[in-house]
Write an enzyme that holds these catalytic residues in place. Structure first.
Site, short mmCIF file in Angstrom:
data_model
loop_
_atom_site.label_atom_id
_atom_site.label_comp_id
_atom_site.label_asym_id
_atom_site.label_seq_id
_atom_site.Cartn_x
_atom_site.Cartn_y
_atom_site.Cartn_z
N LYS A 1 -3.04 -21.89 -23.71
CA LYS A 1 -4.93 -21.50 -22.95
C LYS A 1 -4.89 -22.96 -21.63
O LYS A 1 -4.31 -24.00 -21.91
CB LYS A 1 -5.47 -21.85 -24.19
CG LYS A 1 -5.21 -20.29 -25.33
CD LYS A 1 -5.92 -20.50 -26.84
CE LYS A 1 -6.33 -19.23 -26.79
NZ LYS A 1 -6.74 -18.93 -28.14
N ARG B 1 -0.53 -18.81 -33.97
CA ARG B 1 -0.64 -17.16 -32.80
C ARG B 1 -0.18 -18.07 -31.40
O ARG B 1 -0.76 -18.54 -30.97
CB ARG B 1 -1.80 -17.00 -32.56
CG ARG B 1 -1.51 -15.61 -31.42
CD ARG B 1 -3.42 -15.18 -31.77
NE ARG B 1 -3.39 -13.71 -31.09
CZ ARG B 1 -3.31 -13.50 -29.69
NH1 ARG B 1 -2.93 -15.17 -29.02
NH2 ARG B 1 -3.62 -12.74 -28.82
N1 HH2 Z 1 -6.49 -16.19 -28.48
C1 HH2 Z 1 -6.80 -15.25 -27.85
C2 HH2 Z 1 -6.49 -13.65 -28.50
N2 HH2 Z 1 -6.77 -13.33 -29.90
N3 HH2 Z 1 -7.05 -13.89 -31.53
C3 HH2 Z 1 -7.09 -15.01 -32.58
N4 HH2 Z 1 -7.01 -15.00 -33.97
N5 HH2 Z 1 -6.72 -16.33 -31.85
C4 HH2 Z 1 -7.16 -16.52 -31.10
O1 HH2 Z 1 -7.23 -18.50 -30.29
C5 HH2 Z 1 -6.38 -15.53 -29.72
C6 HH2 Z 1 -6.52 -14.05 -31.03
C7 HH2 Z 1 -6.48 -15.38 -26.25
O2 HH2 Z 1 -4.83 -15.69 -26.34
P1 HH2 Z 1 -4.65 -14.27 -25.34
O3 HH2 Z 1 -4.08 -12.73 -26.54
O4 HH2 Z 1 -2.78 -14.80 -25.31
O5 HH2 Z 1 -5.02 -13.84 -24.13
P2 HH2 Z 1 -6.11 -12.38 -23.56
O6 HH2 Z 1 -7.17 -12.34 -24.49
O7 HH2 Z 1 -6.42 -12.53 -22.45
O8 HH2 Z 1 -4.76 -11.65 -23.72
#
Ligand code: HH2
Length: 255
Positions: A201, A235
């Protein structure tokens, strides 16, 4: 929990697993590397992201969810229809950055026996980083999560099905994220397993002072520190490296 974004635009792995066959292969590889759960999403929630229509999310995620049948799969969505169809296709957990606030989401989860992760977010992805303010970030995030747990229980979702997540990077400044991280152990008083998503992040880039530098070492360190502060589900994008760090910690013990 391994992150599998079937999206063209996720902030870290966007585009890499947008192709269905590629996404299925990545899911299997993450399981082989030691992931316990695969979290499949078809809509980026990065700051500034625009919503993706349900129809398009389903087209992206359903073949991947179906292909992972038999392994623990979580569906990362805030859309009730996507929840319902992914659960029918074999998912056993809903991971919702809106903590089931979209109308129909509580009912979709209540109707199934699945697990659910309730995450805190201030605002929506489109606007959440526009000067977020808190007077007591830990207290406010905890109170929000406690309120959503109560809403779940009223809707017939038993506490044993629920995981909570403070939502690192979702409507928080670097100072807010660091305060939440430092005091992550205080979320234990909610009496539920805590999930932490820090992997790759931008808060890590802010700490490193370099927006383009590789964030692997910082991500693994963050995962380990979160585990030491009581997080039960991490995660992450980088399974093997995170597993290795946890193995060393567990071998040494906490004494
Ligand atoms: N962060 C993201 C998405 N979903 N769910 C939970 N429970 N906790 C988190 O910190 C979280 C989440 C964002 O990360 P990512 O899926 O890698 O990216 P994007 O939202 O751009 O697909």
């Amino acid at each position: 929990m391994g992150v599998l974004n079937v999206t063209p635009d996720s902030f870290s792995d966007g585009g890499r697993n947008f192709d269905t066959a590629q996404a299925i292969a990545r899911g299997r590889a993450m399981l082989a590397e030691g992931a316990d759960i695969i979290d499949i999403g078809g809509e980026s929630t990065r700051p500034g992201a625009q919503p993706v229509p349900e129809e398009e999310q389903l087209r992206r995620v359903l073949p991947v969810v179906t292909a992972q049948r038999g392994s623990p799969v979580s569906i990362d969505t805030r859309h009730p229809r996507v929840m319902r169809e992914a659960l029918a296709a074999g998912a056993s957990m809903v991971n919702d950055v809106e903590a089931l606030r979209v109308p129909g989401a509580l009912e979709a989860v209540a109707a199934d026996g699945c697990a659910v992760c309730l995450m805190h977010m201030r605002g929506s992805p489109a606007t959440m980083q526009h000067s977020p303010e808190y007077t007591d970030v830990v207290g406010e995030v905890k109170a929000f999560l406690a309120g959503r747990v109560a809403a779940c229980e009223r809707a017939g979702i038993a506490r044993r099905r629920i995981v909570v997540d403070p939502g690192f990077g979702f409507g928080k400044t670097l100072a807010h994220n660091l305060e939440l991280f430092r005091r992550l152990g205080e979320f234990g008083t909610l009496g539920l397993p805590v999930m932490a998503g820090l992997s790759r992040k931008s808060l890590l880039a802010a700490i490193l002072g370099d927006p383009v530098r590789d964030r692997l070492a910082a991500s693994v360190t963050a995962a380990l520190l979160a585990a030491q502060r009581g997080a039960r589900i991490l995660r992450v994008h980088d399974i093997r490296e995170t597993r290795d760090a946890l193995a060393v910690w567990q071998a040494v013990g906490i004494a």
